[in-house]
Design an enzyme around this catalytic site. Structure first.
Site, PDB file in Angstrom:
ATOM      1  N   ASP A  34      46.556  53.452  -1.918  1.00  0.00           N
ATOM      2  CA  ASP A  34      45.517  52.554  -1.369  1.00  0.00           C
ATOM      3  C   ASP A  34      45.522  52.612   0.153  1.00  0.00           C
ATOM      4  O   ASP A  34      46.384  52.021   0.797  1.00  0.00           O
ATOM      5  CB  ASP A  34      45.788  51.118  -1.833  1.00  0.00           C
ATOM      6  CG  ASP A  34      45.406  50.921  -3.284  1.00  0.00           C
ATOM      7  OD1 ASP A  34      46.266  50.453  -4.064  1.00  0.00           O
ATOM      8  OD2 ASP A  34      44.258  51.240  -3.633  1.00  0.00           O
ATOM      9  N   ASP A 179      40.445  48.685 -11.319  1.00  0.00           N
ATOM     10  CA  ASP A 179      41.454  48.592 -10.260  1.00  0.00           C
ATOM     11  C   ASP A 179      41.601  47.174  -9.725  1.00  0.00           C
ATOM     12  O   ASP A 179      40.712  46.657  -9.056  1.00  0.00           O
ATOM     13  CB  ASP A 179      41.051  49.538  -9.112  1.00  0.00           C
ATOM     14  CG  ASP A 179      42.117  49.607  -8.033  1.00  0.00           C
ATOM     15  OD1 ASP A 179      41.892  50.303  -7.033  1.00  0.00           O
ATOM     16  OD2 ASP A 179      43.180  48.958  -8.186  1.00  0.00           O
TER      17      ASP A 179
HETATM   18  C1  DX5 Z   1      43.358  46.566  -3.907  1.00  0.00           C
HETATM   19  C2  DX5 Z   1      43.771  47.963  -4.379  1.00  0.00           C
HETATM   20  C3  DX5 Z   1      44.387  47.948  -5.754  1.00  0.00           C
HETATM   21  C4  DX5 Z   1      45.637  47.073  -5.828  1.00  0.00           C
HETATM   22  C5  DX5 Z   1      46.158  47.008  -7.251  1.00  0.00           C
HETATM   23  O1  DX5 Z   1      42.461  46.677  -2.825  1.00  0.00           O
HETATM   24  O2  DX5 Z   1      42.660  48.831  -4.428  1.00  0.00           O
HETATM   25  O3  DX5 Z   1      44.714  49.298  -6.123  1.00  0.00           O
HETATM   26  O4  DX5 Z   1      46.640  47.629  -5.005  1.00  0.00           O
HETATM   27  O5  DX5 Z   1      47.273  46.188  -7.221  1.00  0.00           O
HETATM   28  P1  DX5 Z   1      47.485  45.055  -8.335  1.00  0.00           P
HETATM   29  O6  DX5 Z   1      47.654  45.809  -9.627  1.00  0.00           O
HETATM   30  O7  DX5 Z   1      48.748  44.367  -7.871  1.00  0.00           O
HETATM   31  O8  DX5 Z   1      46.266  44.201  -8.332  1.00  0.00           O
HETATM   32 ZN    ZN Z   2      43.090  50.826  -5.314  1.00  0.00          ZN
END
Ligand code: DX5
Ligand code: ZN
Length: 219
Positions: A34, A179
């Site tokens: 990310d 996501d």
């Molecule tokens: C948020 C990111 C996601 C996030 C997912 O902007 O794009 O990929 O890191 O993390 P969790 O699973 O903890 O929501």
């Molecule tokens: Zn992401």
């Protein structure tokens, strides 16, 4: 068949090499990187995610799934193409217009990399329909882009359902990636409406058994 992309956003740098190795052994399908520039979203993860990508390249052959949450999309595409990643996904909201989006999609594909377009939580899903046939996947944010550990926004399930219907009706092969806020409960919900690639960060990284956590998302 459902695939899991483990987000390293919430993985602290200490023992990160061991975590990468353990996630490979636990059979994650992808590493999800990310990239946040502190402009498109408040957080700035650019340096840490660049380092993590280098570490993964050194210790693993698993595909790297890059999620750009940045304003200057072109320059980040170039730096991640140079690192030989598997796929690059950029936010539709960061594109000035359709011409720019199509240009970026073509550029990523011409450089031998898979391409995705991401839509943030409150962008109507219809906004991506014109790109579906041009990309390998659509990333539907199930939380507001910008940080890990948030709860899945229920309304985003309808967006995945609508997109899945559009893909089916047009005979496209485009993958749907969900996501944000994905855990053993919400995974079943996004799969039921058509997601086939699930990104999960906190749920896996904070678990005491990566393999069980990953398997619990696929059940
Ligand atoms: C948020 C990111 C996601 C996030 C997912 O902007 O794009 O990929 O890191 O993390 P969790 O699973 O903890 O929501
Ligand atoms: Zn992401």
């Amino acid at each position: 068949m459902v695939e899991i992309a483990t987000s390293l956003l919430s993985a602290k740098e200490e023992n990160i090499i061991q975590k990468i190795y353990d996630l490979e052994v636990a059979k994650t399908d992808y590493f999800h990187i990310d990239v946040m520039d502190g402009k498109f979203v408040e957080n700035d993860t650019t340096e840490r995610m660049r380092k993590y990508t280098e570490y993964i390249k050194n210790v693993s052959t698993l595909p790297i799934d890059v999620h750009l949450m940045v304003e200057d999309i072109q320059s980040y595409i170039d730096s991640y193409l140079a690192m030989g990643v598997h796929s690059i996904t950029f936010q539709l909201e960061a594109c000035k217009n359709e011409t720019e989006a199509i240009k970026l999609i073509k550029y990523i594909k011409e450089n031998g990399c898979k391409v995705g377009i991401a839509v943030n939580a409150n962008t109507p899903i219809e906004k991506v329909y014109e790109y579906v046939s041009h990309v390998h996947k659509i990333l539907v944010m199930t939380v507001e882009a910008g940080k890990g550990g948030q709860k899945l926004i229920p309304e985003t399930l309808d967006k995945i359902r609508e997109l899945n219907k559009f893909i089916y009706e047009n005979n496209y092969e485009t993958d749907i990636q969900a996501d944000g806020g994905i855990n053993n409960e919400t995974a079943q919900k996004v799969i039921a409406v058509g997601a086939n690639i699930l990104v999960s960060g906190n749920y896996i990284i904070n678990s005491d058994n990566y393999k069980q956590a990953i398997e619990s998302l696929k059940e």
